[in-house]
Design a protein around this motif. Structure first.
Motif, mmCIF file in Angstrom:
data_model
loop_
_atom_site.group_PDB
_atom_site.id
_atom_site.type_symbol
_atom_site.label_atom_id
_atom_site.label_comp_id
_atom_site.label_asym_id
_atom_site.label_seq_id
_atom_site.Cartn_x
_atom_site.Cartn_y
_atom_site.Cartn_z
ATOM 1 N N LEU A 101 46.207 37.658 -13.710
ATOM 2 C CA LEU A 101 45.825 38.699 -14.467
ATOM 3 C C LEU A 101 45.766 39.981 -13.508
ATOM 4 N N SER A 102 45.794 39.886 -12.222
ATOM 5 C CA SER A 102 45.990 40.848 -11.309
ATOM 6 C C SER A 102 46.041 40.492 -9.871
ATOM 7 N N PHE A 103 45.969 41.163 -8.810
ATOM 8 C CA PHE A 103 45.920 40.759 -7.524
ATOM 9 C C PHE A 103 47.098 40.335 -7.090
ATOM 10 N N VAL A 104 47.230 38.928 -6.317
ATOM 11 C CA VAL A 104 48.481 38.394 -6.127
ATOM 12 C C VAL A 104 48.940 37.167 -6.940
ATOM 13 N N LYS A 105 50.014 37.166 -7.520
ATOM 14 C CA LYS A 105 50.690 36.232 -8.250
ATOM 15 C C LYS A 105 51.542 35.477 -7.413
ATOM 16 N N SER A 106 51.448 34.163 -6.851
ATOM 17 C CA SER A 106 52.408 33.521 -6.111
ATOM 18 C C SER A 106 53.135 33.040 -7.097
ATOM 19 N N GLN A 107 54.798 33.065 -6.716
ATOM 20 C CA GLN A 107 55.593 32.487 -7.572
ATOM 21 C C GLN A 107 55.750 30.711 -7.536
ATOM 22 N N ALA A 108 54.994 30.413 -6.788
ATOM 23 C CA ALA A 108 55.048 28.767 -6.497
ATOM 24 C C ALA A 108 54.773 28.144 -7.616
ATOM 25 N N PHE A 109 53.918 28.669 -8.294
ATOM 26 C CA PHE A 109 53.527 27.644 -9.660
ATOM 27 C C PHE A 109 54.425 28.015 -10.490
ATOM 28 N N GLU A 110 55.023 29.298 -10.739
ATOM 29 C CA GLU A 110 56.187 29.583 -11.590
ATOM 30 C C GLU A 110 57.319 28.863 -11.424
ATOM 31 N N TYR A 111 57.576 28.597 -10.041
ATOM 32 C CA TYR A 111 58.854 27.852 -9.715
ATOM 33 C C TYR A 111 58.844 26.360 -10.215
ATOM 34 N N GLN A 112 57.674 25.774 -10.077
ATOM 35 C CA GLN A 112 57.488 24.205 -10.559
ATOM 36 C C GLN A 112 57.722 24.178 -11.996
ATOM 37 N N CYS A 113 57.327 25.419 -12.836
ATOM 38 C CA CYS A 113 57.387 25.317 -14.074
ATOM 39 C C CYS A 113 58.693 25.844 -14.505
ATOM 40 N N THR A 114 59.545 25.961 -13.808
ATOM 41 C CA THR A 114 60.971 26.509 -14.066
ATOM 42 C C THR A 114 61.686 25.293 -14.332
ATOM 43 N N HIS A 115 62.539 25.541 -15.540
ATOM 44 C CA HIS A 115 63.387 24.400 -16.068
ATOM 45 C C HIS A 115 64.444 24.056 -14.762
ATOM 46 N N GLU A 116 64.826 22.812 -14.679
ATOM 47 C CA GLU A 116 65.722 22.581 -13.601
ATOM 48 C C GLU A 116 66.955 23.327 -13.549
ATOM 49 N N VAL A 117 67.676 23.671 -14.898
ATOM 50 C CA VAL A 117 68.764 24.518 -14.850
ATOM 51 C C VAL A 117 68.161 25.885 -13.978
ATOM 52 N N ASP A 176 52.922 22.235 -24.138
ATOM 53 C CA ASP A 176 52.388 22.382 -25.494
ATOM 54 C C ASP A 176 51.718 23.451 -26.054
ATOM 55 N N LYS A 177 51.199 24.165 -25.167
ATOM 56 C CA LYS A 177 50.446 25.463 -25.612
ATOM 57 C C LYS A 177 51.541 26.643 -25.110
ATOM 58 N N ALA A 178 52.341 26.725 -24.294
ATOM 59 C CA ALA A 178 53.096 28.122 -24.204
ATOM 60 C C ALA A 178 54.545 27.890 -24.053
ATOM 61 N N LYS A 179 55.095 26.865 -24.599
ATOM 62 C CA LYS A 179 56.513 26.461 -24.675
ATOM 63 C C LYS A 179 56.996 26.382 -23.313
ATOM 64 N N GLY A 180 56.631 26.353 -22.139
ATOM 65 C CA GLY A 180 56.874 26.191 -21.045
ATOM 66 C C GLY A 180 57.037 27.550 -20.309
ATOM 67 N N ASN A 181 56.388 28.672 -20.847
ATOM 68 C CA ASN A 181 56.459 29.935 -20.057
ATOM 69 C C ASN A 181 55.254 30.007 -19.408
ATOM 70 N N TYR A 182 55.248 29.821 -17.988
ATOM 71 C CA TYR A 182 54.008 29.713 -17.073
ATOM 72 C C TYR A 182 53.244 31.140 -17.129
ATOM 73 N N THR A 183 53.879 32.216 -17.367
ATOM 74 C CA THR A 183 53.024 33.523 -17.149
ATOM 75 C C THR A 183 52.231 33.509 -18.493
ATOM 76 N N ASN A 184 52.707 33.330 -19.701
ATOM 77 C CA ASN A 184 51.703 33.290 -20.802
ATOM 78 C C ASN A 184 50.896 32.342 -20.702
ATOM 79 N N TYR A 185 50.951 30.856 -20.381
ATOM 80 C CA TYR A 185 50.129 29.953 -20.054
ATOM 81 C C TYR A 185 48.970 30.308 -19.254
#
Length: 677
Positions: free
Chosen positions: A545-561, A527-536
């Protein structure tokens, strides 16, 4: 997961009980920190918050409010945060504060600049406080290249900033392809037929792969559970580019049928009637010659693929933005087996002898770029890339007018939901096969990616003058850094607070149990970031914003394709069929990841800055408004021989002296590391 959440709550209670006797005693940390704009600071800006924005935690936030992650950090650390962030990139933010450091406690900056000012005594040396940074120390001990990447002084071992990781020890960029186009052209029984097509251009590109003999490639099985060896049989099938070039210009239909026959013969019928799996399957084994052949087919068959008279073959995300155009020379490095084109530090890599090398001084780099220009001459790279027209990937994708690119998976494959129609599929595909000279005699045909996540070039540091003027601030700033590197801290700094996570649910990501985002979070992301995890995450949660960003959250927000293609690549990496740099001092130096920052002295840095052609704003810039010789060569071709161009960089542009200074810094790092071990 329950254990992690319990630890978070326990830590919060204990720290809160110890930290303050009353509100008046609470330390306030003045934070000149953010990512790169007013939208991505620790507090909401007026544009993002509007009249008030209610998030999935049920709280309404207004302009100036701390974002949820930082509200949680206040409670956990027993501290108050005051944003002093001016809304700049890290480099510009530090430039603003460098003469006013007594006014802030933590400040963002580029890693190189923070090291420079750390050496002047302006920033706190974190290495002196490792007893208060047990989680941070453990992270550095586990990742030697990270420690070497952030060391500001190889005599003292000084560390002047906490690094930022946009994911770590994982692939970053990857090839992206319209899979439905490949399937439409290559799959099926019998010959390809079309009501209308164009002719291919007069051939210019010449073979990179062998024209005779065989090449054995280790690749995953079709289900991704094991490895197998596929053989490219050039004696039987010939080289597809050589065969097409011998024929010359031909109809798009004839080109497709020639490629179909080649795939059947070269792989002894392995791919059957789903020949597109050579490119898009888990068991893909494609190389640059096969890609160029497919590009010729795509560009010559627009009526079949999009119903128009034109289609763009290879493209970059934003065709008039140098920051995105450079992705095509990065791709060239992967296509033609050239190191340093996607380095973590300038264009540097280690040779098999352990010595530093520079792609800008490699003849092979210019030869690869010249072959990319051959593709331009044939019309296989988008017209907008060539003339710098104001185009972007969303336009290509929504208009069915682009075929293959090289970019980030999550942010680009989200367009399957927002720009593509049912049956259309834009997905990550396997890294190409190329000949890499990793010390194997004569080179080896394999898959290798240099696009490997490590320390980013932006970071946060503690202002020495700031914390000296603000009693208690040093301990709180150190506590923030250490918490961010704890197990629970890494989750908070990636996911945001527990209100945005499903309680008690986890999933396996890269061999580790990680939280599952709440349904409301997922809905809000769209709704707020059109599916773009990083922007959201940056704009609304205040995480990543800094330190360690895990890709685990981003992976869940990735389109099935996107998950499908990334899953293929992840399986291949796990099986060892895609090799990559290592975040360690590897036995074979060729596989050692170059540190993101090398600790040159102030005198050395000043000397490096006089080599203006090689600086970040010189002839090889990657910033938005910059110019890049590698990109220019793709567009216009070489104006001299590859040998002459490499020699010009080495001699006239001071590449030899540049490498000597970088090598000196690396040797000091190695000496310090060896003494530690």
């Amino acid at each position: 997961m329950k254990k992690i959440l319990a630890l978070v709550l326990c830590a919060a209670m204990m720290i809160s009980m110890i930290a303050v006797a009353g509100a008046d005693d609470t330390v306030t940390l003045r934070m000149a920190t953010g990512y790169n704009s007013a939208k991505t600071g620790i507090t909401f800006d007026s544009e993002t918050a509007g009249e008030g924005v209610t998030l999935a935690d049920g709280v309404t936030y207004t302009a100036g409010s701390l974002k949820p992650t930082w509200v949680a950090l206040e409670e956990i650390l027993g501290v108050k945060f005051e944003s002093k962030y001016q809304g700049n990139s890290a480099a510009k933010e530090f430039e603003y504060w460098k003469d006013r450091l007594a006014e802030v406690d933590m400040v963002a900056g580029s890693a190189a600049t923070l090291n420079e000012y750390g050496e002047t005594g302006s920033l706190v040396n974190l290495a002196e406080y490792m007893d208060k940074l047990p989680n941070f120390k453990a992270y550095l001990d586990a990742n030697p290249i990270v420690r070497l990447s952030i060391m500001g002084n190889t005599t003292t071992g000084a560390i002047y900033f906490s690094p930022y990781f946009d994911g770590v020890n994982d692939i970053e960029r990857m090839p992206l392809m319209r899979a439905d186009y490949a399937a439409k052209l290559l799959d099926g029984e019998g010959e390809f037929d079309a009501d209308a097509c164009k002719d291919t251009a007069a051939p210019v590109y010449t073979p990179y792969m062998p024209t005779a003999g065989t090449v054995a490639i280790e690749t995953p099985t079709a289900d991704g559970t094991a490895t197998q060896v596929l053989t490219k049989n050039y004696d039987k099938a010939g080289n597809i580019i050589a065969k097409m070039n011998e024929k010359g210009a031909m109809s798009g239909v004839e080109a497709v049928n020639m490629l179909r026959t080649y795939i059947d013969e070269a792989y002894d019928g392995y791919y059957g009637t789903t020949r597109s799996n050579l490119f898009i399957g888990q068991d893909a084994a494609w190389d640059v010659d096969e890609l160029v052949a497919l590009l010729r087919c795509v560009v010559a068959n627009p009526q079949t693929l999009n119903g128009t008279d034109t289609i763009q073959g290879m493209f970059s995300r934003e065709e008039n933005n140098n920051q995105r155009r450079v992705d095509l020379f990065r791709f060239a490095g992967h296509l033609f087996g050239v190191r340093g084109m996607e380095s973590r530090q300038d264009y540097l890599y280690f040779g098999t002898d352990g010595a530093l090398k520079d792609a800008r001084q490699d003849v092979a780099a210019y030869e690869a770029l010249a072959k990319m220009h051959d593709m331009v001459t044939e019309g296989l790279i988008s017209k907008a890339f060539v003339d710098g027209a104001e185009e972007n990937s969303s336009t290509y994708l929504e208009n069915d007018n682009g075929f293959v690119s090289y970019d980030y998976n999550q942010t680009q494959t989200v367009m399957n939901a927002t720009k593509l129609q049912e049956g259309e599929k834009y997905m990550a595909v396997m890294v190409p096969v190329a000949k890499w000279f990793d010390g194997t005699e004569g080179g080896v045909f394999m898959r290798f990616t240099e696009s490997w996540r490590s320390v980013k070039t932006d970071a946060w540091a503690i202002s020495k003058a700031g914390v000296e003027a603000n009693p208690g601030a040093l301990d709180k700033a150190l506590a923030l850094i250490d918490y961010a590197y704890s197990e629970e801290g890494q989750i908070l700094m990636s996911y945001g607070p527990k209100a945005f996570i499903k309680e008690g649910e986890t999933f396996l990501f890269n061999g580790k149990e990680m939280p599952v985002i709440a349904d409301a979070t997922y809905a809000e992301l769209w709704d707020k970031a059109k599916g773009n995890y990083t922007n959201y995450a940056r704009q609304f949660l205040g995480s990543t914003l800094s330190f360690v960003k895990s890709q685990a959250f981003e992976y869940q927000c990735t389109h099935e394709v996107g998950r499908e293609g990334a899953g293929h690549i992840s399986a291949a990496i796990g099986l060892g069929t895609i090799k990559h740099p290592l975040l360690e001092v590897a036995e074979n130096p060729w596989y050692t990841s170059i540190p993101t920052v090398l600790p040159n002295t102030k005198t050395e840095t000043d000397m490096l800055n006089t080599y203006t052609e090689l600086t970040s704003n010189g002839k090889f810039a990657s910033n938005k408004g910059g110019e890049n010789l590698f990109v220019d060569i793709i567009v216009n071709g070489l104006s001299k021989t590859a040998e002459e161009q490499a020699a010009e960089v080495t001699g006239d542009w001071h590449g030899k002296q540049y490498l000597a200074l970088r090598e000196a810094a690396w040797k000091k790092l190695v000496a310090y590391y060896s003494a530690l071990n």
